[in-house]
Design an enzyme around this catalytic site. Structure first.
Site, PDB file in Angstrom:
ATOM      1  N   ASP A  30      74.288 126.064   2.925  1.00 44.65           N
ATOM      2  CA  ASP A  30      73.819 124.681   2.855  1.00 44.65           C
ATOM      3  C   ASP A  30      74.040 124.146   1.438  1.00 44.65           C
ATOM      4  O   ASP A  30      73.803 124.846   0.448  1.00 44.65           O
ATOM      5  CB  ASP A  30      72.329 124.616   3.219  1.00 44.65           C
ATOM      6  CG  ASP A  30      71.887 123.195   3.537  1.00 44.65           C
ATOM      7  OD1 ASP A  30      71.589 122.911   4.708  1.00 44.65           O
ATOM      8  OD2 ASP A  30      71.850 122.360   2.606  1.00 44.65           O
ATOM      9  N   ILE A  31      74.473 122.899   1.360  1.00 41.77           N
ATOM     10  CA  ILE A  31      74.789 122.295   0.056  1.00 41.77           C
ATOM     11  C   ILE A  31      73.522 122.032  -0.778  1.00 41.77           C
ATOM     12  O   ILE A  31      73.584 122.005  -2.017  1.00 41.77           O
ATOM     13  CB  ILE A  31      75.621 121.004   0.270  1.00 41.77           C
ATOM     14  CG1 ILE A  31      76.464 120.680  -0.944  1.00 41.77           C
ATOM     15  CG2 ILE A  31      74.767 119.824   0.689  1.00 41.77           C
ATOM     16  CD1 ILE A  31      77.553 119.653  -0.689  1.00 41.77           C
ATOM     17  N   ASN A  87      66.606 121.287  13.833  1.00 37.94           N
ATOM     18  CA  ASN A  87      65.981 119.976  13.828  1.00 37.94           C
ATOM     19  C   ASN A  87      66.627 119.109  14.901  1.00 37.94           C
ATOM     20  O   ASN A  87      67.843 119.131  15.079  1.00 37.94           O
ATOM     21  CB  ASN A  87      66.152 119.316  12.454  1.00 37.94           C
ATOM     22  CG  ASN A  87      65.391 120.054  11.369  1.00 37.94           C
ATOM     23  OD1 ASN A  87      64.259 120.468  11.580  1.00 37.94           O
ATOM     24  ND2 ASN A  87      66.014 120.254  10.222  1.00 37.94           N
ATOM     25  N   GLY A  93      63.756 115.114  11.276  1.00 40.86           N
ATOM     26  CA  GLY A  93      64.625 114.907  10.115  1.00 40.86           C
ATOM     27  C   GLY A  93      66.058 115.354  10.314  1.00 40.86           C
ATOM     28  O   GLY A  93      66.753 115.675   9.346  1.00 40.86           O
ATOM     29  N   GLN A  94      66.518 115.363  11.574  1.00 39.57           N
ATOM     30  CA  GLN A  94      67.933 115.740  11.797  1.00 39.57           C
ATOM     31  C   GLN A  94      68.832 114.708  11.116  1.00 39.57           C
ATOM     32  O   GLN A  94      68.786 113.521  11.427  1.00 39.57           O
ATOM     33  CB  GLN A  94      68.251 115.804  13.298  1.00 39.57           C
ATOM     34  CG  GLN A  94      69.698 116.249  13.552  1.00 39.57           C
ATOM     35  CD  GLN A  94      70.061 116.315  15.035  1.00 39.57           C
ATOM     36  OE1 GLN A  94      69.246 115.992  15.903  1.00 39.57           O
ATOM     37  NE2 GLN A  94      71.278 116.731  15.327  1.00 39.57           N
ATOM     38  N   HIS A 100      73.313 122.524  14.553  1.00 38.39           N
ATOM     39  CA  HIS A 100      73.345 123.572  13.529  1.00 38.39           C
ATOM     40  C   HIS A 100      72.024 124.314  13.507  1.00 38.39           C
ATOM     41  O   HIS A 100      70.959 123.731  13.647  1.00 38.39           O
ATOM     42  CB  HIS A 100      73.657 122.994  12.139  1.00 38.39           C
ATOM     43  CG  HIS A 100      72.829 121.814  11.766  1.00 38.39           C
ATOM     44  ND1 HIS A 100      73.070 120.553  12.265  1.00 38.39           N
ATOM     45  CD2 HIS A 100      71.753 121.690  10.936  1.00 38.39           C
ATOM     46  CE1 HIS A 100      72.178 119.708  11.758  1.00 38.39           C
ATOM     47  NE2 HIS A 100      71.366 120.375  10.964  1.00 38.39           N
ATOM     48  N   LEU A 101      72.156 125.613  13.314  1.00 41.39           N
ATOM     49  CA  LEU A 101      70.994 126.486  13.129  1.00 41.39           C
ATOM     50  C   LEU A 101      70.844 126.706  11.632  1.00 41.39           C
ATOM     51  O   LEU A 101      71.811 127.094  10.971  1.00 41.39           O
ATOM     52  CB  LEU A 101      71.294 127.858  13.728  1.00 41.39           C
ATOM     53  CG  LEU A 101      70.888 128.232  15.140  1.00 41.39           C
ATOM     54  CD1 LEU A 101      71.287 129.686  15.401  1.00 41.39           C
ATOM     55  CD2 LEU A 101      69.402 128.073  15.319  1.00 41.39           C
ATOM     56  N   HIS A 102      69.650 126.457  11.105  1.00 45.59           N
ATOM     57  CA  HIS A 102      69.378 126.821   9.712  1.00 45.59           C
ATOM     58  C   HIS A 102      68.864 128.254   9.691  1.00 45.59           C
ATOM     59  O   HIS A 102      67.922 128.579  10.416  1.00 45.59           O
ATOM     60  CB  HIS A 102      68.264 125.948   9.112  1.00 45.59           C
ATOM     61  CG  HIS A 102      68.569 124.497   8.999  1.00 45.59           C
ATOM     62  ND1 HIS A 102      68.891 123.892   7.807  1.00 45.59           N
ATOM     63  CD2 HIS A 102      68.578 123.496   9.919  1.00 45.59           C
ATOM     64  CE1 HIS A 102      69.069 122.601   7.994  1.00 45.59           C
ATOM     65  NE2 HIS A 102      68.879 122.327   9.270  1.00 45.59           N
TER      66      HIS A 102
HETATM   67  P1  5GP Z   1      69.440 118.614   9.287  1.00 45.62           P
HETATM   68  O1  5GP Z   1      68.469 117.832   8.483  1.00 45.62           O
HETATM   69  O2  5GP Z   1      70.404 117.727  10.045  1.00 45.62           O
HETATM   70  O3  5GP Z   1      68.800 119.648  10.162  1.00 45.62           O
HETATM   71  O4  5GP Z   1      70.269 119.474   8.255  1.00 45.62           O
HETATM   72  C1  5GP Z   1      71.490 119.105   7.725  1.00 45.62           C
HETATM   73  C2  5GP Z   1      71.772 120.048   6.591  1.00 45.62           C
HETATM   74  O5  5GP Z   1      73.133 119.951   6.253  1.00 45.62           O
HETATM   75  C3  5GP Z   1      70.967 119.747   5.322  1.00 45.62           C
HETATM   76  O6  5GP Z   1      70.206 120.887   4.967  1.00 45.62           O
HETATM   77  C4  5GP Z   1      72.042 119.404   4.295  1.00 45.62           C
HETATM   78  O7  5GP Z   1      71.730 119.888   2.997  1.00 45.62           O
HETATM   79  C5  5GP Z   1      73.283 120.059   4.860  1.00 45.62           C
HETATM   80  N1  5GP Z   1      74.520 119.377   4.536  1.00 45.62           N
HETATM   81  C6  5GP Z   1      74.787 118.047   4.691  1.00 45.62           C
HETATM   82  N2  5GP Z   1      76.044 117.766   4.310  1.00 45.62           N
HETATM   83  C7  5GP Z   1      76.591 118.950   3.925  1.00 45.62           C
HETATM   84  C8  5GP Z   1      77.891 119.313   3.426  1.00 45.62           C
HETATM   85  O8  5GP Z   1      78.790 118.484   3.270  1.00 45.62           O
HETATM   86  N3  5GP Z   1      78.098 120.619   3.127  1.00 45.62           N
HETATM   87  C9  5GP Z   1      77.122 121.570   3.302  1.00 45.62           C
HETATM   88  N4  5GP Z   1      77.438 122.820   2.969  1.00 45.62           N
HETATM   89  N5  5GP Z   1      75.900 121.260   3.759  1.00 45.62           N
HETATM   90  C10 5GP Z   1      75.631 119.974   4.076  1.00 45.62           C
END
Ligand code: 5GP
Ligand code: ZN
Length: 114
Positions: A30-31, A87, A93-94, A100-102
């Site tokens: 994750d970035i 999410n 907060g998606q 995606h699975l964190h």
């Molecule tokens: P969500 O909130 O949709 O469950 O999580 C999205 C996740 O994707 C966030 O934790 C965010 O930091 C990560 N993310 C968003 N854009 C990028 C990207 O361009 N590269 C990477 N590696 N992670 C990303």
């Protein structure tokens, strides 16, 4: 369809730190990590999220979860523990509409997450 950032990552048109890949899934760091270990596991095919899943995706989802076992071992959180999070929608907060699975770990995680 607007360009999907995670489809771009899966196709390697956008750079990311890929830590696992097979014919069905990609996992990358994750970035904006929320824990010392924060990896995202995505299907290569575009699925908008949990609410877009179909019966035919059963095997793919099972595979995504199984892949986390190996990642947990590779990142040394298999024994001490880790969390898998998905999410779905605004209240959760998606932010990216590609399933995606964190995988989170490497520190004591609070529960409930708030
Ligand atoms: P969500 O909130 O949709 O469950 O999580 C999205 C996740 O994707 C966030 O934790 C965010 O930091 C990560 N993310 C968003 N854009 C990028 C990207 O361009 N590269 C990477 N590696 N992670 C990303
Ligand atoms: Zn996508």
């Amino acid at each position: 369809m607007e360009k999907c950032i995670f489809c771009e990552i899966a196709a390697k048109r956008i750079e990311s730190q890929i830590v696992y890949e097979d014919e069905k899934v990609v996992a990358f760091k994750d970035i904006h990590p929320q824990a010392p270990v924060h990896i995202l596991i995505i299907p290569k095919k575009h699925i908008a999220g949990v609410t877009s899943l179909e019966e035919a995706d059963n095997e793919l989802i099972g595979h995504m979860v199984l892949v986390t076992q190996q990642l947990a071992k590779d990142f040394s959180v298999y024994q001490c523990g880790f969390r898998l999070v998905v999410n779905s929608g605004p209240d959760a907060g998606q932010a990216v509409n590609h399933l995606h699975l964190h995988l989170l770990g490497g520190r004591r995680l609070k529960w409930p997450p708030g």
